[in-house]
Design an enzyme around this catalytic site. Structure first.
Site, short mmCIF file in Angstrom:
data_model
loop_
_atom_site.label_atom_id
_atom_site.label_comp_id
_atom_site.label_asym_id
_atom_site.label_seq_id
_atom_site.Cartn_x
_atom_site.Cartn_y
_atom_site.Cartn_z
N LYS A 1 75.03 0.74 -13.46
CA LYS A 1 75.29 -0.91 -12.91
C LYS A 1 75.12 -1.75 -14.15
CE LYS A 1 78.10 2.85 -10.56
NZ LYS A 1 78.59 2.58 -9.46
C1 LIG Z 1 78.66 3.58 -8.31
C2 LIG Z 1 79.42 3.65 -7.56
C3 LIG Z 1 79.74 3.04 -5.91
C4 LIG Z 1 78.29 4.03 -5.21
O1 LIG Z 1 76.99 3.13 -5.72
P1 LIG Z 1 76.09 4.59 -5.16
O2 LIG Z 1 75.07 2.67 -5.72
O3 LIG Z 1 75.37 5.18 -6.66
O4 LIG Z 1 75.48 4.46 -3.79
C5 LIG Z 1 80.96 3.31 -5.10
N1 LIG Z 1 82.05 3.41 -6.00
C6 LIG Z 1 81.90 2.88 -7.04
C7 LIG Z 1 83.56 2.42 -7.53
C8 LIG Z 1 81.17 3.30 -8.53
O5 LIG Z 1 81.27 2.85 -9.31
#
Ligand SMILES: *Cc1c(COP(=O)(O)O)cnc(C)c1O
Length: 408
Positions: A180
């Site tokens: 991210k």
């Molecule tokens: C990455 C992601 C999540 C979950 O995040 P985590 O930190 O991996 O639990 C939820 N929604 C979307 C759209 C994502 O890309």
């Protein structure tokens, strides 16, 4: 293998983590609060609560809805499963809205069609980093008395009509997973302008208990009261130290991603049979994903073939995402859910190409050259037809160019 996404860690990040590991408090200490405050400033929200993952952020936000059996929450068909799972964790029923074929953002018209007497909230997903149409979603939510939650796991650093993601919905959920925009290894955040929601989420993150060990320490009391059923969704001070250091570089990371995205955009016209996602002029994307969409009318190349070929060529492509209701658990639990035709077709045409802040611009050319050569080879094979005209798919040059579809 060139990955589709990865973190950027520098000496400052390492120094921040080393310093934090020598602190007295490794968790529930002052660095968590400092990270939350800096995050509030960044996204222009009054409150932010840091949690252990983006999934925990979504769960915490959904918990504030106090869903009752049969209550519905509208989510887009194309998203990571965690968006819909959060609704299920809280006893609600996810109702899937279709996506727009060009941007793959949730189709607001379909959101309106899916609203029933049982609908309680909408969770919008800023797919690939581009914010949804929050003006329209706000109007829909207000007209029907719904809570608007943003899943901003792709869009930290993005904005809509000049307002930062994080300030556009009643609650916005973020993830700090390594792929991210910024990372805390695992981690997440909920931002909101509502003090009472922030308090509920703070409690939810620590078992539903009404005060923290630090508060008890300072007031020389042992008493605490568990007022609701929460979880241990805390994030450590160590992770927040990394988060603080990363947050300082968010604007730079987004600028680097934008440069890579622009390079893809500049070159896409020379790639017959492919489009990039439509972007809207009133939004600034955080460019989390670089999604290439095959046009079945002008190429016979199959997404899975292209995927295999790119992986074999050392390009770490991925697919984001199969419609949530197609997953086994959803089918087994909810039966056959009325499908979303655009999402069902689109997910077979998409492939996520590499994009991350430190990706060298020359790698964009290399990736697209591999795509171009493969598509050309496949489409020039005799007897191969594409869906559009039943004739061999060659580059006829009369396809509407991708760029003419883009408003920005
Ligand atoms: C990455 C992601 C999540 C979950 O995040 P985590 O930190 O991996 O639990 C939820 N929604 C979307 C759209 C994502 O890309």
């Amino acid at each position: 293998m060139l990955p589709y996404g990865k973190q950027t860690i520098d000496v400052d990040d390492i120094a921040a983590v080393l310093e934090a590991i020598n602190e007295t408090m490794l968790t529930t200490g002052p660095t968590v609060a400092r990270f939350e405050q800096a995050f509030c400033q960044q996204v222009n929200a009054s409150h932010a609560v840091a949690v252990s993952s983006g999934t925990a952020a979504l769960h915490a936000a959904a918990d504030t809805l106090n869903l009752e059996d049969g209550d519905e929450v509208i989510v887009p068909a194309i998203t990571f499963v965690a968006t819909a799972n959060a609704v299920v964790y809280c006893g609600g029923k996810p109702v899937f809205a279709d996506v727009d074929a060009n941007s793959l953002l949730m189709d607001c018209d379909d959101v309106e069609r899916k609203i029933t007497a049982r609908t309680r909230a909408i969770i919008a997903v800023d797919y690939a980093g581009q914010p949804c149409d929050y003006l329209r979603l706000r109007q829909i939510a207000d007209r029907h008395g719904l809570v608007l939650i943003a899943d901003g796991c792709h869009s930290l650093g993005g904005s809509y009509a000049g307002s930062a993601v994080g300030s556009l919905a009643d609650m916005t959920c973020f993830s700090f997973h390594p792929v991210k925009a910024i990372t805390t290894c695992e981690g997440g955040m909920v931002s909101t302008n509502d003090a009472s929601l922030a308090l509920q989420i703070r409690e939810f993150r620590s078992h539903g208990i009404d005060n923290t060990p630090d508060q008890r320490q300072r007031s020389n009391r042992y008493h605490y009261d568990m007022q609701s059923l929460g979880f241990n969704y805390r994030i450590s001070d160590l992770q927040c130290a990394l988060g603080l250091s990363q947050l300082k570089k968010l604007d730079q990371f987004i600028a680097q991603r934008t440069e890579i995205a622009d390079r893809y955009q500049d070159m896409i016209d020379s790639l017959p049979g492919c489009d990039l996602l439509q972007s809207h002029a009133d939004r600034k994307s955080a460019h989390h994903l670089m999604v290439l969409k095959l046009d079945p009318h002008s190429t016979s190349v199959d997404r899975d073939e292209l995927f295999q070929h790119l992986r074999e060529s050392g390009i770490g492509v991925n697919v984001h995402y199969r419609p949530v209701y197609q997953h086994s658990w959803y089918r087994e639990t909810f039966g056959v859910i009325e499908s979303c035709p655009v999402a069902d077709a689109a997910w077979r045409q998409i492939i996520s190409l590499p994009i991350f802040p430190e990706m060298p611009a020359g790698e964009v050319d290399r990736v697209l050259n591999i795509v171009r050569t493969f598509m050309h080879t496949m489409d020039s094979q005799p007897g191969v037809t594409c869906e559009g005209n039943g004739k061999p798919a060659t580059n006829t040059g009369n396809r509407i160019s991708a760029s003419s579809m883009f408003t920005a």
